[in-house]
Design a protein around this motif. Structure first.
Motif, short mmCIF file in Angstrom:
data_model
loop_
_atom_site.label_atom_id
_atom_site.label_comp_id
_atom_site.label_asym_id
_atom_site.label_seq_id
_atom_site.Cartn_x
_atom_site.Cartn_y
_atom_site.Cartn_z
N UNK A 217 37.04 25.66 52.79
CA UNK A 217 37.84 26.28 51.73
C UNK A 217 38.00 27.78 51.97
N UNK A 218 36.98 28.44 52.47
CA UNK A 218 37.08 29.87 52.73
C UNK A 218 38.12 30.17 53.79
N UNK A 231 47.20 33.13 46.65
CA UNK A 231 45.79 32.79 46.52
C UNK A 231 45.64 31.31 46.22
N UNK A 232 44.90 30.61 47.08
CA UNK A 232 44.66 29.18 46.86
C UNK A 232 43.70 29.00 45.69
N UNK A 233 44.01 28.07 44.79
CA UNK A 233 43.17 27.85 43.61
C UNK A 233 42.65 26.42 43.53
N UNK A 234 43.22 25.50 44.32
CA UNK A 234 42.76 24.13 44.26
C UNK A 234 43.54 23.25 45.22
N UNK A 245 39.22 22.13 41.91
CA UNK A 245 39.48 23.55 41.70
C UNK A 245 38.24 24.37 42.01
N UNK A 246 38.46 25.51 42.62
CA UNK A 246 37.39 26.45 42.94
C UNK A 246 36.19 25.78 43.63
N UNK A 247 36.43 25.08 44.75
CA UNK A 247 35.31 24.47 45.47
C UNK A 247 34.43 25.53 46.14
N UNK A 248 33.29 25.12 46.63
CA UNK A 248 32.40 26.03 47.32
C UNK A 248 33.05 26.51 48.61
N UNK A 249 32.72 27.74 49.01
CA UNK A 249 33.39 28.37 50.15
C UNK A 249 33.28 27.56 51.44
N UNK A 260 48.70 27.03 44.94
CA UNK A 260 48.62 28.46 45.25
C UNK A 260 49.22 29.27 44.12
N UNK A 261 48.58 30.42 43.81
CA UNK A 261 49.17 31.42 42.93
C UNK A 261 49.87 32.44 43.82
#
Length: 274
Positions: A217-218, A231-234, A245-249, A260-261
């Protein structure tokens, strides 16, 4: 002996009568609670106020900052007592009064409250902002400075007016999602992020149907940001079809779609993201 029995009986009768009257006054919202450091909520949604408050209080109790705070509701909607499910909650009381009345604000110890929430009287009526503005002004006249004040605003053009008279947090009335109100109290500013999700005022959310395999994800987040693509959000998990959403890096991603936002007017196309 007869005189003593009469005095004891009279005193006992007066005591039980006082207790009965006290219970009735508390039930009907006519009791002075003498609270301090509490959460004061002024007004009630016109429809399904019971469900709204149940969800608000559930979220407050789930927050470490407000878990143990007493909550008092100022409204005339529950003149015969709180609905059963609300009445069973601990740490909840109400006052049968009008939030625009200075005497009522004193009666509910507004000057001692930690948080004051002013709900729009009618969530779809712009005229409700006038009433909210009046309440804010009266709170300022009472010298309330330390309380965190959240106010609902129907017309965005009134937001600056609310700020000038003491509102710290201003949100749109969202009756279907009362959790947003609590998010604003727990993390001031987050309510604006949530509101922006429903508009294209500053950022837009976009979905890209593409396969993502063998990446952490990072790596996904950093690659998009370095290339100014948002910015990727999920993402959608390719195996389960669930939104993550917001997984661990360091999570390994096996996705079928990416969310993406991106900045308004700079939405990348799918080929750029791929």
């Amino acid at each position: 002996y007869l005189g003593g029995i009469f005095i004891v009986a009279k005193a006992a009768g007066d005591y039980f009568d006082y207790r009965a009257k006290s219970r009735l006054r508390k039930k009907c919202g006519n009791w002075r609670w003498h609270m301090s450091g509490h959460i004061l909520i002024i007004n009630t949604p016109r429809e399904d106020g019971e469900r709204f408050f149940l969800r608000v209080i559930e979220q407050l109790r789930a927050s470490e900052a407000y878990r143990d705070k007493m909550v008092q509701i100022v409204t005339r909607q529950f003149a015969d007592g709180l609905p059963d499910r609300l009445a069973q909650l601990t740490g909840l009381a109400h006052h049968n009064g009008d939030g625009s009345d200075p005497d009522t604000l004193k009666h509910v110890d507004a000057n001692e409250a930690a948080v004051i929430v002013i709900l729009a009287r009618k969530e779809n009526d712009v005229g409700s902002d006038s009433r909210t503005f009046d309440i804010l002004h009266r709170l300022r006249d009472l010298g309330i400075e330390n309380a965190l004040v959240l106010a609902e605003c129907v017309d965005d053009r009134n937001r600056e007016r609310f700020r000038k008279v003491g509102a710290d947090i201003i949100i749109r009335p969202v009756r279907a999602y009362p959790e947003m109100l609590v998010r604003g109290l727990v993390a001031p500013g987050s309510e604006q992020i949530i509101e922006n999700m429903f508009t294209s005022s500053s950022a837009e959310y976009a979905r890209y149907d593409l396969a993502i395999n063998g990446k952490t994800w990072s790596e996904v987040v950093c690659t998009l940001m370095r290339n100014d693509l948002g910015t990727a959000v999920g993402y959608i998990d390719a195996d389960t079809g669930q939104l993550e959403t917001n997984p661990r890096a360091r999570s390994q991603i096996n996705g079928s779609a990416l969310f993406i936002i991106a900045s308004e007017g700079a939405i990348p196309n799918v080929d750029q993201v791929r």
